[in-house]
Write a protein that holds these residues in place. Structure first.
Motif, PDB file in Angstrom:
ATOM      1  N   ALA A  77      -3.554  -3.030   8.032  1.00 58.71           N
ATOM      2  CA  ALA A  77      -2.775  -3.569   7.019  1.00 58.71           C
ATOM      3  C   ALA A  77      -3.256  -2.658   5.625  1.00 58.71           C
ATOM      4  O   ALA A  77      -2.220  -2.176   5.016  1.00 58.71           O
ATOM      5  CB  ALA A  77      -3.261  -5.007   6.848  1.00 58.71           C
ATOM      6  N   ALA A  78      -4.722  -2.373   5.527  1.00 56.56           N
ATOM      7  CA  ALA A  78      -4.905  -1.892   4.330  1.00 56.56           C
ATOM      8  C   ALA A  78      -4.558  -0.207   4.424  1.00 56.56           C
ATOM      9  O   ALA A  78      -3.869   0.344   3.359  1.00 56.56           O
ATOM     10  CB  ALA A  78      -6.514  -1.721   4.199  1.00 56.56           C
ATOM     11  N   LEU A  79      -4.464   0.497   5.481  1.00 58.62           N
ATOM     12  CA  LEU A  79      -4.111   1.741   5.690  1.00 58.62           C
ATOM     13  C   LEU A  79      -2.397   1.832   5.427  1.00 58.62           C
ATOM     14  O   LEU A  79      -2.081   2.869   4.741  1.00 58.62           O
ATOM     15  CB  LEU A  79      -4.398   2.209   7.034  1.00 58.62           C
ATOM     16  CG  LEU A  79      -6.008   2.628   7.093  1.00 58.62           C
ATOM     17  CD1 LEU A  79      -6.233   2.762   8.640  1.00 58.62           C
ATOM     18  CD2 LEU A  79      -6.559   3.597   6.432  1.00 58.62           C
ATOM     19  N   THR A  80      -1.752   0.806   5.931  1.00 57.96           N
ATOM     20  CA  THR A  80      -0.363   0.767   5.826  1.00 57.96           C
ATOM     21  C   THR A  80       0.005   0.623   4.279  1.00 57.96           C
ATOM     22  O   THR A  80       0.826   1.250   3.851  1.00 57.96           O
ATOM     23  CB  THR A  80       0.128  -0.225   6.832  1.00 57.96           C
ATOM     24  OG1 THR A  80      -0.116   0.149   8.157  1.00 57.96           O
ATOM     25  CG2 THR A  80       1.816  -0.272   6.772  1.00 57.96           C
ATOM     26  N   ASP A  81      -0.655  -0.204   3.588  1.00 55.38           N
ATOM     27  CA  ASP A  81      -0.463  -0.390   2.289  1.00 55.38           C
ATOM     28  C   ASP A  81      -0.964   0.920   1.403  1.00 55.38           C
ATOM     29  O   ASP A  81      -0.028   0.899   0.471  1.00 55.38           O
ATOM     30  CB  ASP A  81      -1.466  -1.500   1.716  1.00 55.38           C
ATOM     31  CG  ASP A  81      -1.059  -2.868   2.465  1.00 55.38           C
ATOM     32  OD1 ASP A  81       0.239  -3.170   2.923  1.00 55.38           O
ATOM     33  OD2 ASP A  81      -1.588  -4.046   2.302  1.00 55.38           O
ATOM     34  N   GLY A  87      -0.136   3.690   2.573  1.00 53.59           N
ATOM     35  CA  GLY A  87       0.790   4.663   2.851  1.00 53.59           C
ATOM     36  C   GLY A  87       0.433   5.631   3.952  1.00 53.59           C
ATOM     37  O   GLY A  87       1.322   6.624   4.102  1.00 53.59           O
ATOM     38  N   VAL A  88      -0.406   5.205   4.657  1.00 50.64           N
ATOM     39  CA  VAL A  88      -0.816   5.847   5.889  1.00 50.64           C
ATOM     40  C   VAL A  88       0.107   5.822   7.135  1.00 50.64           C
ATOM     41  O   VAL A  88       0.260   4.480   7.200  1.00 50.64           O
ATOM     42  CB  VAL A  88      -2.366   5.776   6.235  1.00 50.64           C
ATOM     43  CG1 VAL A  88      -2.896   6.599   7.390  1.00 50.64           C
ATOM     44  CG2 VAL A  88      -3.268   6.245   4.899  1.00 50.64           C
ATOM     45  N   THR A  89       0.184   6.747   7.944  1.00 51.57           N
ATOM     46  CA  THR A  89       1.066   6.453   9.340  1.00 51.57           C
ATOM     47  C   THR A  89      -0.140   6.013  10.220  1.00 51.57           C
ATOM     48  O   THR A  89      -1.274   6.693  10.334  1.00 51.57           O
ATOM     49  CB  THR A  89       1.417   7.835   9.756  1.00 51.57           C
ATOM     50  OG1 THR A  89       2.703   8.244   8.741  1.00 51.57           O
ATOM     51  CG2 THR A  89       2.186   7.481  11.055  1.00 51.57           C
ATOM     52  N   VAL A  90      -0.094   4.897  10.552  1.00 58.58           N
ATOM     53  CA  VAL A  90      -0.928   4.129  11.575  1.00 58.58           C
ATOM     54  C   VAL A  90      -0.220   4.015  12.703  1.00 58.58           C
ATOM     55  O   VAL A  90       0.724   3.216  12.946  1.00 58.58           O
ATOM     56  CB  VAL A  90      -1.365   2.950  10.923  1.00 58.58           C
ATOM     57  CG1 VAL A  90      -2.271   2.033  11.699  1.00 58.58           C
ATOM     58  CG2 VAL A  90      -1.974   2.993   9.296  1.00 58.58           C
ATOM     59  N   TYR A  93     -14.817   0.556   2.517  1.00 59.28           N
ATOM     60  CA  TYR A  93     -15.544   1.808   3.303  1.00 59.28           C
ATOM     61  C   TYR A  93     -14.855   2.512   4.135  1.00 59.28           C
ATOM     62  O   TYR A  93     -14.880   3.789   4.259  1.00 59.28           O
ATOM     63  CB  TYR A  93     -16.923   1.406   3.431  1.00 59.28           C
ATOM     64  CG  TYR A  93     -17.969   0.765   2.367  1.00 59.28           C
ATOM     65  CD1 TYR A  93     -17.775   1.422   1.218  1.00 59.28           C
ATOM     66  CD2 TYR A  93     -18.533  -0.305   2.558  1.00 59.28           C
ATOM     67  CE1 TYR A  93     -18.637   0.972   0.160  1.00 59.28           C
ATOM     68  CE2 TYR A  93     -19.372  -1.026   1.622  1.00 59.28           C
ATOM     69  CZ  TYR A  93     -19.362  -0.119   0.544  1.00 59.28           C
ATOM     70  OH  TYR A  93     -20.259  -0.758  -0.504  1.00 59.28           O
ATOM     71  N   LEU A  94     -14.204   1.667   5.246  1.00 58.27           N
ATOM     72  CA  LEU A  94     -13.604   2.613   6.290  1.00 58.27           C
ATOM     73  C   LEU A  94     -12.426   3.154   5.765  1.00 58.27           C
ATOM     74  O   LEU A  94     -12.106   4.473   6.020  1.00 58.27           O
ATOM     75  CB  LEU A  94     -13.021   1.514   7.440  1.00 58.27           C
ATOM     76  CG  LEU A  94     -14.146   0.633   8.338  1.00 58.27           C
ATOM     77  CD1 LEU A  94     -13.561  -0.459   9.086  1.00 58.27           C
ATOM     78  CD2 LEU A  94     -14.852   1.986   9.075  1.00 58.27           C
ATOM     79  N   VAL A  95     -11.577   2.551   4.962  1.00 57.21           N
ATOM     80  CA  VAL A  95     -10.436   3.292   4.310  1.00 57.21           C
ATOM     81  C   VAL A  95     -11.013   4.637   3.486  1.00 57.21           C
ATOM     82  O   VAL A  95     -10.366   5.587   3.707  1.00 57.21           O
ATOM     83  CB  VAL A  95      -9.647   2.465   3.498  1.00 57.21           C
ATOM     84  CG1 VAL A  95      -8.696   3.422   2.727  1.00 57.21           C
ATOM     85  CG2 VAL A  95      -8.863   1.399   4.412  1.00 57.21           C
ATOM     86  N   GLY A  96     -12.422   4.407   2.861  1.00 58.91           N
ATOM     87  CA  GLY A  96     -12.633   5.383   1.794  1.00 58.91           C
ATOM     88  C   GLY A  96     -13.038   6.705   2.608  1.00 58.91           C
ATOM     89  O   GLY A  96     -13.199   7.872   2.109  1.00 58.91           O
TER      90      GLY A  96
END
Length: 303
Positions: free
Chosen positions: A21-25, A27-30, A186-189
């Motif tokens: 959800a965080a990656l999609t928000d 703008g990352v293609t997941v 942290y994972l997203v970062g």
């Protein structure tokens, strides 16, 4: 974060569903990897994959830039062998697919300590994921506090179900719990950040505390009262796992595998290096508890 396409394994799990959800928000293609893509209803694009099936991994990883590895078999008696074989499969498939980075959420614990089977397995997986040459970024965490997490669920159910507790001596061991929100942040970062390739970061909240402290604070946040707690030295990990099975809905195998890790002190010792890459202070434990309980209530479940 600079990543074109990110594959999240364990996308339906406790951390995975929040990360997708965080990656999609952002703008990352997941791609959300699951063994049952037809049943997936979360963010991103569902893709079939099983870490025990190398052929399925080749399809899932095709065209992927970064892969996030959130897989473990803690509910199985032979979880060490299963997790090792799965990590080897994934490492080879990721290398064959040209993946630039693997991100892994492992477990805290000093390398020179006598690690439990659970923590020893997590450390072995770290090594195996990089065995085929793909750079690995490791985040090592202790208890992750958030709705749906096994370790947090043990804490919540104990303080809810028992008016008073007689607990094993190992509950006096120190740990460093971390909020689910901070783990995801942290994972997203680190995803796609070349500075983090082949690096290990220890992540934790601002407080090192005993499991007894965690129980007391969780009780106060949830109910405004403190549960009376008495520590005794006679409950072995095996007996403790049966005790947990009586007062919570966590199965004996999972409970025992977790408990065997709780006799080892797991605190951040690298000076919070992660903050050099992903700035910001982590949430205090009490706030992490409040957020976990609020999310549970939002789903129509009781505290």
């Amino acid at each position: 974060m600079e990543a074109a396409t990110v594959l999240v394994t364990g996308a339906t799990g406790f951390v995975g569903r929040r990360l997708t959800a965080a990656l999609t928000d952002a703008g990352v293609t997941v791609r959300a990897m699951t063994r049952r893509p037809d049943e997936y209803d979360g963010p991103g694009t569902a893709v079939a994959g099983d870490v025990g099936d190398p052929e399925s991994l080749a399809t899932a990883l095709a065209g992927v830039d970064v892969a996030v590895y959130l897989v473990h078999s803690l509910d199985q008696a032979d979880f060490e062998a299963r997790d090792a074989e799965a990590a080897r499969n994934f490492a080879r498939a990721a290398a064959d697919a040209g993946v630039r980075q693997i991100v892994y959420l492992g477990g805290l614990g000093a390398d020179d300590t006598d690690l439990s089977p659970h923590l020893r397995s997590r450390r072995e997986v770290e090594s195996l994921l990089g065995s085929a040459g793909v750079p690995v970024t490791v985040l090592r965490a202790a208890i992750v506090v958030g709705h749906g997490g096994i370790s947090w669920e043990l804490t919540r159910q104990l303080v809810k179900n028992l008016p008073a507790m007689v607990v094993p001596k190992w509950t006096e061991t120190r740990t460093q719990p971390i909020a689910l929100d901070d783990v995801v942040r942290y994972l997203v970062g680190v995803i796609g950040d070349e500075r983090t390739f082949d690096q290990v970061y220890e992540i934790g909240g601002p407080e090192a505390m005993t499991y007894l402290d965690m129980l007391r604070v969780a009780s106060e946040v949830a109910s405004g009262r403190s549960v009376p707690i008495i520590s005794v030295p006679v409950l072995t990990p095996r007996l403790s796992s049966y005790w947990l099975a009586l007062v919570t809905d966590v199965d004996v195998t999972t409970g025992r595998n977790l408990i065997e890790s709780m006799g080892t002190e797991v605190v951040v010792e690298d000076g919070h290096r992660i903050r050099d890459v992903v700035p910001g202070d982590p949430l205090p434990y009490a706030e992490a508890v409040r957020r976990a309980l609020a999310e549970r209530l939002a789903e129509g479940l009781g505290v």
